[in-house]
Design a protein around this motif. Structure first.
Motif, PDB file in Angstrom:
ATOM      1  N   VAL A 242       0.835  -1.208   0.000  1.00 42.62           N
ATOM      2  CA  VAL A 242       0.000   0.000   0.000  1.00 42.62           C
ATOM      3  C   VAL A 242       0.865   1.252   0.000  1.00 42.62           C
ATOM      4  CG1 VAL A 242      -1.721   1.282   1.319  1.00 42.62           C
ATOM      5  CG2 VAL A 242      -1.923  -1.188   1.108  1.00 42.62           C
ATOM      6  N   THR A 243       1.964   1.216   0.738  1.00 45.60           N
ATOM      7  CA  THR A 243       2.857   2.378   0.777  1.00 45.60           C
ATOM      8  C   THR A 243       3.449   2.673  -0.594  1.00 45.60           C
ATOM      9  OG1 THR A 243       3.409   1.848   3.072  1.00 45.60           O
ATOM     10  CG2 THR A 243       4.879   3.344   1.902  1.00 45.60           C
ATOM     11  N   VAL A 244       3.964   1.640  -1.247  1.00 54.22           N
ATOM     12  CA  VAL A 244       4.533   1.833  -2.588  1.00 54.22           C
ATOM     13  C   VAL A 244       3.455   2.255  -3.572  1.00 54.22           C
ATOM     14  CG1 VAL A 244       5.712   0.658  -4.482  1.00 54.22           C
ATOM     15  CG2 VAL A 244       6.401   0.210  -2.131  1.00 54.22           C
ATOM     16  N   LEU A 245       2.259   1.683  -3.447  1.00 57.36           N
ATOM     17  CA  LEU A 245       1.166   2.049  -4.347  1.00 57.36           C
ATOM     18  C   LEU A 245       0.794   3.517  -4.206  1.00 57.36           C
ATOM     19  CD1 LEU A 245      -0.974   1.150  -6.396  1.00 57.36           C
ATOM     20  CD2 LEU A 245      -2.449   0.523  -4.474  1.00 57.36           C
ATOM     21  N   LEU A 246       0.793   4.024  -2.983  1.00 49.64           N
ATOM     22  CA  LEU A 246       0.483   5.440  -2.782  1.00 49.64           C
ATOM     23  C   LEU A 246       1.552   6.338  -3.398  1.00 49.64           C
ATOM     24  CD1 LEU A 246      -0.892   5.517   0.863  1.00 49.64           C
ATOM     25  CD2 LEU A 246      -2.141   6.052  -1.209  1.00 49.64           C
ATOM     26  N   PHE A 247       2.809   5.992  -3.208  1.00 49.29           N
ATOM     27  CA  PHE A 247       3.890   6.803  -3.772  1.00 49.29           C
ATOM     28  C   PHE A 247       3.849   6.802  -5.300  1.00 49.29           C
ATOM     29  CE2 PHE A 247       6.063   6.388   0.404  1.00 49.29           C
ATOM     30  CZ  PHE A 247       6.311   7.725   0.612  1.00 49.29           C
ATOM     31  N   THR A 248       3.686   5.636  -5.891  1.00 52.71           N
ATOM     32  CA  THR A 248       3.658   5.564  -7.351  1.00 52.71           C
ATOM     33  C   THR A 248       2.395   6.210  -7.926  1.00 52.71           C
ATOM     34  OG1 THR A 248       2.730   3.324  -7.158  1.00 52.71           O
ATOM     35  CG2 THR A 248       5.110   3.522  -7.456  1.00 52.71           C
ATOM     36  N   THR A 249       1.284   6.084  -7.214  1.00 52.31           N
ATOM     37  CA  THR A 249       0.050   6.724  -7.681  1.00 52.31           C
ATOM     38  C   THR A 249       0.182   8.235  -7.698  1.00 52.31           C
ATOM     39  OG1 THR A 249      -1.316   4.883  -6.874  1.00 52.31           O
ATOM     40  CG2 THR A 249      -2.410   6.993  -7.218  1.00 52.31           C
ATOM     41  N   VAL A 250       0.727   8.803  -6.632  1.00 49.64           N
ATOM     42  CA  VAL A 250       0.911  10.256  -6.578  1.00 49.64           C
ATOM     43  C   VAL A 250       1.888  10.715  -7.654  1.00 49.64           C
ATOM     44  CG1 VAL A 250       1.772  12.146  -5.141  1.00 49.64           C
ATOM     45  CG2 VAL A 250       0.314  10.391  -4.141  1.00 49.64           C
ATOM     46  N   ALA A 251       2.970   9.949  -7.837  1.00 52.53           N
ATOM     47  CA  ALA A 251       3.952  10.339  -8.854  1.00 52.53           C
ATOM     48  C   ALA A 251       3.362  10.288 -10.252  1.00 52.53           C
ATOM     49  CB  ALA A 251       5.167   9.412  -8.757  1.00 52.53           C
ATOM     50  N   THR A 252       2.554   9.284 -10.544  1.00 54.36           N
ATOM     51  CA  THR A 252       1.949   9.171 -11.877  1.00 54.36           C
ATOM     52  C   THR A 252       0.822  10.174 -12.058  1.00 54.36           C
ATOM     53  OG1 THR A 252       2.478   6.809 -11.831  1.00 54.36           O
ATOM     54  CG2 THR A 252       0.935   7.546 -13.515  1.00 54.36           C
ATOM     55  N   TRP A 253       0.030  10.385 -11.023  1.00 55.09           N
ATOM     56  CA  TRP A 253      -1.096  11.319 -11.104  1.00 55.09           C
ATOM     57  C   TRP A 253      -0.613  12.749 -11.337  1.00 55.09           C
ATOM     58  CZ3 TRP A 253      -6.283   9.797 -10.601  1.00 55.09           C
ATOM     59  CH2 TRP A 253      -7.216  10.826 -10.557  1.00 55.09           C
ATOM     60  N   ASN A 254       0.484  13.115 -10.698  1.00 54.15           N
ATOM     61  CA  ASN A 254       1.012  14.480 -10.819  1.00 54.15           C
ATOM     62  C   ASN A 254       2.092  14.609 -11.889  1.00 54.15           C
ATOM     63  OD1 ASN A 254      -0.628  15.348  -8.690  1.00 54.15           O
ATOM     64  ND2 ASN A 254       0.924  14.834  -7.167  1.00 54.15           N
ATOM     65  N   ASN A 255       2.293  13.569 -12.682  1.00 56.53           N
ATOM     66  CA  ASN A 255       3.337  13.611 -13.697  1.00 56.53           C
ATOM     67  C   ASN A 255       3.005  14.671 -14.755  1.00 56.53           C
ATOM     68  OD1 ASN A 255       5.574  13.023 -15.186  1.00 56.53           O
ATOM     69  ND2 ASN A 255       4.986  10.934 -15.695  1.00 56.53           N
ATOM     70  N   TYR A 256       3.938  15.553 -14.996  1.00 51.40           N
ATOM     71  CA  TYR A 256       3.716  16.652 -15.939  1.00 51.40           C
ATOM     72  C   TYR A 256       4.769  16.697 -17.044  1.00 51.40           C
ATOM     73  CZ  TYR A 256       3.600  21.416 -17.782  1.00 51.40           C
ATOM     74  OH  TYR A 256       3.573  22.501 -18.612  1.00 51.40           O
ATOM     75  N   PHE A 257       6.034  16.598 -16.669  1.00 58.98           N
ATOM     76  CA  PHE A 257       7.102  16.826 -17.642  1.00 58.98           C
ATOM     77  C   PHE A 257       7.168  15.718 -18.693  1.00 58.98           C
ATOM     78  CE2 PHE A 257      11.628  16.944 -18.959  1.00 58.98           C
ATOM     79  CZ  PHE A 257      11.632  18.232 -19.462  1.00 58.98           C
ATOM     80  N   LEU A 258       7.007  14.458 -18.260  1.00 60.65           N
ATOM     81  CA  LEU A 258       7.068  13.356 -19.217  1.00 60.65           C
ATOM     82  C   LEU A 258       5.948  13.427 -20.248  1.00 60.65           C
ATOM     83  CD1 LEU A 258       8.486  10.714 -20.059  1.00 60.65           C
ATOM     84  CD2 LEU A 258       6.928   9.509 -18.512  1.00 60.65           C
ATOM     85  N   PRO A 259       4.668  13.597 -19.854  1.00 57.35           N
ATOM     86  CA  PRO A 259       3.628  13.760 -20.887  1.00 57.35           C
ATOM     87  C   PRO A 259       3.831  15.002 -21.753  1.00 57.35           C
ATOM     88  CG  PRO A 259       2.635  13.208 -18.783  1.00 57.35           C
ATOM     89  CD  PRO A 259       4.070  13.518 -18.511  1.00 57.35           C
ATOM     90  N   LEU A 260       4.459  16.041 -21.187  1.00 53.96           N
ATOM     91  CA  LEU A 260       4.656  17.270 -21.949  1.00 53.96           C
ATOM     92  C   LEU A 260       5.549  17.049 -23.158  1.00 53.96           C
ATOM     93  CD1 LEU A 260       4.289  20.360 -22.170  1.00 53.96           C
ATOM     94  CD2 LEU A 260       6.315  20.589 -20.709  1.00 53.96           C
ATOM     95  N   ILE A 261       6.591  16.230 -23.019  1.00 56.02           N
ATOM     96  CA  ILE A 261       7.504  16.023 -24.139  1.00 56.02           C
ATOM     97  C   ILE A 261       7.108  14.810 -24.983  1.00 56.02           C
ATOM     98  CG2 ILE A 261       9.383  17.055 -22.838  1.00 56.02           C
ATOM     99  CD1 ILE A 261      10.494  14.266 -22.397  1.00 56.02           C
ATOM    100  N   MET A 262       6.236  13.961 -24.459  1.00 56.65           N
ATOM    101  CA  MET A 262       5.863  12.748 -25.183  1.00 56.65           C
ATOM    102  C   MET A 262       4.583  12.891 -25.997  1.00 56.65           C
ATOM    103  SD  MET A 262       8.027  10.250 -24.777  1.00 56.65           S
ATOM    104  CE  MET A 262       9.339   9.667 -23.711  1.00 56.65           C
ATOM    105  N   LEU A 263       3.656  13.727 -25.556  1.00 53.32           N
ATOM    106  CA  LEU A 263       2.327  13.784 -26.154  1.00 53.32           C
ATOM    107  C   LEU A 263       2.104  15.108 -26.863  1.00 53.32           C
ATOM    108  CD1 LEU A 263       0.266  12.322 -23.150  1.00 53.32           C
ATOM    109  CD2 LEU A 263       1.184  11.081 -25.131  1.00 53.32           C
ATOM    110  N   LYS A 264       1.474  15.023 -28.029  1.00 53.67           N
ATOM    111  CA  LYS A 264       1.054  16.201 -28.781  1.00 53.67           C
ATOM    112  C   LYS A 264      -0.454  16.271 -28.940  1.00 53.67           C
ATOM    113  CE  LYS A 264       5.302  16.543 -31.548  1.00 53.67           C
ATOM    114  NZ  LYS A 264       5.866  16.560 -32.933  1.00 53.67           N
TER     115      LYS A 264
END
Length: 327
Positions: A242-264
């Motif tokens: 559950v701890t790892v799931l929360l950390f990875t969920t927050v990191a993926t939910w708030n991910n901005y820079f990677l989608p910015l350069i990958m998606l048009k």
């Protein structure tokens, strides 16, 4: 002579009785004074922790730093576009427009906000869920099995934890562009599957949470490695999972820079990138100024994260504290 001796003997025999009768209280009193009294054992009263003014002030500053932006977001989400400019930031305007803002957020531009929300859920389920699964498997294997090169793997994991994700974004883009995966959901999902911090956390947690004797007992009873993992190890790894799931969920939910350069294509945007696109409309000629929808969308974006933390808080706290005390 005989009478005198008898008298003296009588007095001598009678004197101890008189003396003893009167000296008994004295002896008792002397014994009570000389012998130390048994002290009753006091109950252990818990001491109050010492109050630190400096610590209290620092905690108050952190609380203000955390709560005030959230309070501003909640209050601003109840205002119209004009109310944002004509009222105080930390107080409500004359018109309460929260429900109309929520309706407009979901219906603006043919309901693109709903599409961004579904995209974010897709990235979280596949990316964060896959990262958690790989962290569980890798951490369990590294903690409970011996193999050549284990120290090298440990060094690689620690080094990967120290490298920020933004430093790997450009090389990842160049690699995915050669593979033809840019501007697709896989360009966001596949990099999200790798979580060095989650792997390290599960490694440490599994080494403390799973007794080696319990695994050996399961093997003696005839259980294979897969059955031992799912029926013996996996239930013990629940707090860490559950701890790892929360950390990875927050990191993926708030991910901005990677989608910015990958998606048009805006149809594949997550919520972070979509709300930024709405916010940038005010800087373009002829663009709609919809700051009230941007703020309302931001409030709706953080609600699932707050709910996840509140529902899984007990598992999260126990997962962080596991292994801190060694018996």
């Amino acid at each position: 002579m005989s009478s005198t001796s008898s008298t003296s003997s009588t007095s001598s025999t009678s004197s101890p009785v008189t003396t003893g009768s009167h000296s008994a209280p004295a002896e008792a009193g002397g014994a009570s004074k000389g012998t130390p009294r048994l002290r009753t054992r006091r109950k252990d009263v818990p001491r109050r922790p010492k109050r630190s003014i400096l610590l209290t002030v620092l905690t108050g500053l952190i609380l203000v730093y955390t709560v005030v932006p959230l309070l501003w977001l909640v209050i601003s989400a109840t205002k119209t576009q004009d109310g944002l400019a004509n009222s105080s930031g930390l107080w409500f305007s004359h018109k309460f427009a929260l429900w109309s803002n929520i309706h407009d957020t979901f219906t603006y531009h043919d309901g693109i906000f709903v599409r961004w929300l579904l995209n974010t859920l897709l990235y979280v389920v596949l990316g964060a869920g896959g990262a958690t699964l790989l962290a569980i498997l890798g951490g369990y294997a590294l903690a409970k099995f011996k193999f050549p090169g284990k120290r090298a793997v440990f060094a690689v994991v620690i080094g990967a934890v120290a490298v920020p994700g933004t430093a790997l974004a450009v090389p990842t883009f160049l690699m995915f562009s050669k593979m033809g995966l840019t501007d697709t959901p896989w360009a966001v999902i596949i990099p999200s599957l790798v979580s060095p911090f989650g792997l390290y956390l599960m490694w440490v947690f599994a080494s403390e949470a799973i007794p080696t004797e319990l695994m050996e007992a399961a093997r003696i009873d005839g259980a294979g490695e897969i059955r031992t993992f799912f029926q013996v190890a996996l239930p013990l790894l629940a707090p860490g999972t559950v701890t790892v799931l929360l950390f990875t969920t927050v990191a993926t939910w708030n991910n901005y820079f990677l989608p910015l350069i990958m998606l048009k294509d805006p149809k594949w945007y997550p919520l972070t990138l979509g709300l930024d696109a709405w916010n940038s409309q005010a800087q373009t000629i002829g663009g709609d100024v919809i700051f009230n929808l941007v703020i309302t969308g931001s409030l709706l974006t953080i609600v699932p994260l707050i709910a996840a933390f509140l529902l899984l808080q007990k598992y999260w706290q126990s997962g962080l504290a596991a292994g801190s005390v060694k018996e």
